[in-house]
Design an enzyme around this catalytic site. Structure first.
Site, mmCIF file in Angstrom:
data_model
loop_
_atom_site.group_PDB
_atom_site.id
_atom_site.type_symbol
_atom_site.label_atom_id
_atom_site.label_comp_id
_atom_site.label_asym_id
_atom_site.label_seq_id
_atom_site.Cartn_x
_atom_site.Cartn_y
_atom_site.Cartn_z
ATOM 1 N N CYS A 11 0.869 -1.257 0.044
ATOM 2 C CA CYS A 11 -0.114 0.021 -0.062
ATOM 3 C C CYS A 11 0.834 1.152 -0.065
ATOM 4 C CB CYS A 11 -0.831 -0.129 1.244
ATOM 5 S SG CYS A 11 -1.887 1.283 1.524
ATOM 6 N N CYS A 29 -0.349 4.072 2.283
ATOM 7 C CA CYS A 29 -0.110 3.808 3.743
ATOM 8 C C CYS A 29 1.344 4.296 3.913
ATOM 9 C CB CYS A 29 -0.307 2.602 3.969
ATOM 10 S SG CYS A 29 -1.916 1.766 3.365
ATOM 11 N N ASP A 30 2.321 3.636 3.268
ATOM 12 C CA ASP A 30 3.595 3.407 3.552
ATOM 13 C C ASP A 30 4.742 4.272 2.860
ATOM 14 O OD1 ASP A 30 3.130 1.716 5.621
ATOM 15 O OD2 ASP A 30 2.984 -0.122 4.001
HETATM 16 C C1 LIG Z 1 0.004 -4.351 6.079
HETATM 17 C C2 LIG Z 1 -1.064 -3.315 5.890
HETATM 18 C C3 LIG Z 1 -0.825 -1.899 6.218
HETATM 19 C C4 LIG Z 1 -1.796 -1.086 6.193
HETATM 20 N N1 LIG Z 1 -1.509 0.234 6.256
HETATM 21 C C5 LIG Z 1 -2.463 1.049 6.169
HETATM 22 C C6 LIG Z 1 -2.397 2.375 6.503
HETATM 23 O O1 LIG Z 1 -1.289 2.808 6.981
HETATM 24 N N2 LIG Z 1 -3.499 3.544 6.521
HETATM 25 C C7 LIG Z 1 -4.741 3.266 6.021
HETATM 26 O O2 LIG Z 1 -5.575 4.054 6.078
HETATM 27 N N3 LIG Z 1 -4.819 1.837 5.667
HETATM 28 C C8 LIG Z 1 -4.140 0.773 5.772
HETATM 29 N N4 LIG Z 1 -4.212 -0.427 5.332
HETATM 30 C C9 LIG Z 1 -5.572 -0.759 4.940
HETATM 31 C C10 LIG Z 1 -6.556 -0.833 6.021
HETATM 32 O O3 LIG Z 1 -5.912 -1.770 6.875
HETATM 33 C C11 LIG Z 1 -7.706 -1.667 5.665
HETATM 34 O O4 LIG Z 1 -8.204 -0.817 4.594
HETATM 35 C C12 LIG Z 1 -8.607 -1.684 6.717
HETATM 36 O O5 LIG Z 1 -8.238 -2.400 7.728
HETATM 37 C C13 LIG Z 1 -10.089 -2.660 6.152
HETATM 38 O O6 LIG Z 1 -10.725 -2.878 7.261
HETATM 39 P P1 LIG Z 1 -11.981 -3.848 6.936
HETATM 40 O O7 LIG Z 1 -12.894 -4.037 8.287
HETATM 41 O O8 LIG Z 1 -12.744 -3.605 5.552
HETATM 42 O O9 LIG Z 1 -11.597 -5.365 6.369
HETATM 43 P P2 LIG Z 1 -10.547 -6.603 7.222
HETATM 44 O O10 LIG Z 1 -9.470 -5.565 7.967
HETATM 45 O O11 LIG Z 1 -9.873 -7.332 6.126
HETATM 46 O O12 LIG Z 1 -11.380 -7.200 8.139
HETATM 47 C C14 LIG Z 1 -12.313 -8.235 7.851
HETATM 48 C C15 LIG Z 1 -12.328 -9.008 8.919
HETATM 49 O O13 LIG Z 1 -13.319 -10.241 8.345
HETATM 50 C C16 LIG Z 1 -13.119 -11.458 9.015
HETATM 51 N N5 LIG Z 1 -13.493 -12.512 8.032
HETATM 52 C C17 LIG Z 1 -13.160 -12.591 6.725
HETATM 53 N N6 LIG Z 1 -13.962 -13.531 6.278
HETATM 54 C C18 LIG Z 1 -14.853 -14.286 7.125
HETATM 55 C C19 LIG Z 1 -15.813 -15.163 7.535
HETATM 56 N N7 LIG Z 1 -16.126 -16.057 6.528
HETATM 57 N N8 LIG Z 1 -16.355 -15.390 8.564
HETATM 58 C C20 LIG Z 1 -16.024 -14.458 9.548
HETATM 59 N N9 LIG Z 1 -15.166 -13.537 9.692
HETATM 60 C C21 LIG Z 1 -14.596 -13.345 8.541
HETATM 61 C C22 LIG Z 1 -11.409 -11.509 8.562
HETATM 62 O O14 LIG Z 1 -10.842 -12.419 9.530
HETATM 63 C C23 LIG Z 1 -11.197 -9.886 9.337
HETATM 64 O O15 LIG Z 1 -11.001 -9.799 10.511
HETATM 65 C C24 LIG Z 1 -3.044 -1.564 5.484
HETATM 66 C C25 LIG Z 1 -3.438 -2.711 5.174
HETATM 67 C C26 LIG Z 1 -2.351 -3.568 5.225
HETATM 68 C C27 LIG Z 1 -2.606 -5.249 5.200
#
Ligand SMILES: Cc1cc2nc3c(=O)[nH]c(=O)nc-3n(C[C@H](O)[C@H](O)[C@H](O)COP(=O)(O)OP(=O)(O)OC[C@H]3O[C@@H](n4cnc5c(N)ncnc54)[C@H](O)[C@@H]3O)c2cc1C
Length: 306
Positions: free
Chosen positions: A135, A138-139
């Site tokens: 990303c 992000c970084d």
């Molecule tokens: C290494 C890294 C660094 C990042 N750095 C930044 C940053 O600096 N700034 C920024 O703004 N964004 C950053 N991001 C992006 C940001 O983290 C994501 O956009 C955000 O966290 C997404 O949130 P979400 O809840 O949509 O999805 P997710 O965080 O993917 O959460 C989804 C959840 O659903 C659960 N799940 C999936 N399938 C199922 C199922 N069938 N049954 C039950 N549970 C399930 C998963 O286990 C997970 O816990 C980064 C991402 C990564 C990977």
């Protein structure tokens, strides 16, 4: 039949926890189902510098814990189980199944996120967060004025590479083919920029360094030559897979399986919402995942009030 819950939220990442905070405060009986650990992608994120309210940045795991405490304080419970199937989504009472349980709900908020595809190169995990990133938004700032690589040849690689070009000294694109897959307009923009360098028909085999990333061992597919290309960072764009298999065929999705939802996070089925990284229109940023979750919760509340 009466539903057990007003809202079931699938996924306890940033989007799901934000949704739960709002459904809980709206006095909706809420269950959050999570297959891994509360926080989702936050759990594998070190320092987040672009989430408003934390001028010094915040560590992903610490933020996840704070979000969990805040959300559960208002009533939602979190159960740890993988959602395997959902049924009757078009009906007023919707069904969610895990391996050994069946739940019913009036509204369903899908916040199951996704994950970036890995390149599969040696050292990729070792240097993740120490130069290897998925990303640029992000970084990118950690590498201000330095020379970095982008790996991939699609839209994401060109778009994020262009973003980086405004921050870093140079962006070297390593691509396994000798032409890009990205849309023409994104290609042209990159070709015109003096900041871009190109490693055509090259694959990255290994990431190398000491404490932090220092270079990538690349292979020229045309000559077979393997050498170390110095770089402070490598941004990998070889795809992102949403966790949406369990609703395939039930909701509108793009070709990769991201769920389409409108500005209120409504899917095509009444009472079913999709928010955060799993949705097609997502910016895949923490702040927008939180915003999506809040919007979905408020839309679910309005749906129940009709
Ligand atoms: C290494 C890294 C660094 C990042 N750095 C930044 C940053 O600096 N700034 C920024 O703004 N964004 C950053 N991001 C992006 C940001 O983290 C994501 O956009 C955000 O966290 C997404 O949130 P979400 O809840 O949509 O999805 P997710 O965080 O993917 O959460 C989804 C959840 O659903 C659960 N799940 C999936 N399938 C199922 C199922 N069938 N049954 C039950 N549970 C399930 C998963 O286990 C997970 O816990 C980064 C991402 C990564 C990977």
């Amino acid at each position: 039949m009466e539903a057990e819950y007003d809202a079931i939220i699938l996924g306890a990442g940033a989007a799901g926890l934000a949704a739960g905070l709002y459904t809980g405060r709206a006095m909706m009986k809420t269950l959050i189902l999570e297959s891994m650990g509360t926080g989702g992608q936050l759990l594998i994120t070190d320092l987040i510098e672009n989430y408003p309210g934390f001028p010094e940045g915040v560590h992903g795991q610490a933020l996840a814990k704070m979000m969990e405490i805040q959300t559960t304080r208002f009533g939602p419970t979190i159960e740890y189980a993988e959602v395997e199937a959902v049924e009757d989504l078009e009906k007023k009472v919707k069904v969610v199944r895990t391996y050994d349980k069946r739940y019913t709900t009036k509204t369903l908020i899908i916040a199951t996120g996704g994950a970036h595809n890995k390149l599969g190169a040696a050292g990729e995990d070792t240097f993740a967060g120490k130069g290897v990133s998925y990303c640029a938004v992000c970084d990118g700032n950690f590498f201000r004025g330095q020379d970095v690589m982008v790996i991939g040849g699609g839209d994401a690689a060109m778009d994020e590479g262009y973003y980086l070009s405004g921050i870093v000294n140079s962006v070297t694109v390593a691509h396994r083919r000798d032409e890009l897959r990205a849309t023409k307009v994104l290609q042209e923009r990159a070709f015109k920029s003096p900041k871009f360098k190109w490693l055509w028909s090259h694959v990255v085999e290994e990431f190398v360094g000491n404490e932090a990333l220092e270079g990538a061992r690349v292979k020229d597919l045309k000559t077979g030559r393997v050498y170390t290309y110095p770089t402070a960072a490598a941004f990998i764009y070889v795809g992102f897979h949403p966790n949406s298999d369990f609703v395939k065929g039930m909701l509108d999705m793009d070709a990769l399986g991201h769920i389409h939802s409108d500005l209120h996070m409504r899917t095509k089925l009444p009472g079913v919402f999709a928010c955060g990284d799993v949705r097609a229109e997502s910016t895949r940023q923490l702040g927008s995942a939180v915003g999506d979750g809040i919007t979905a919760a408020l839309a679910a509340f309005h749906y129940l009030s009709l």
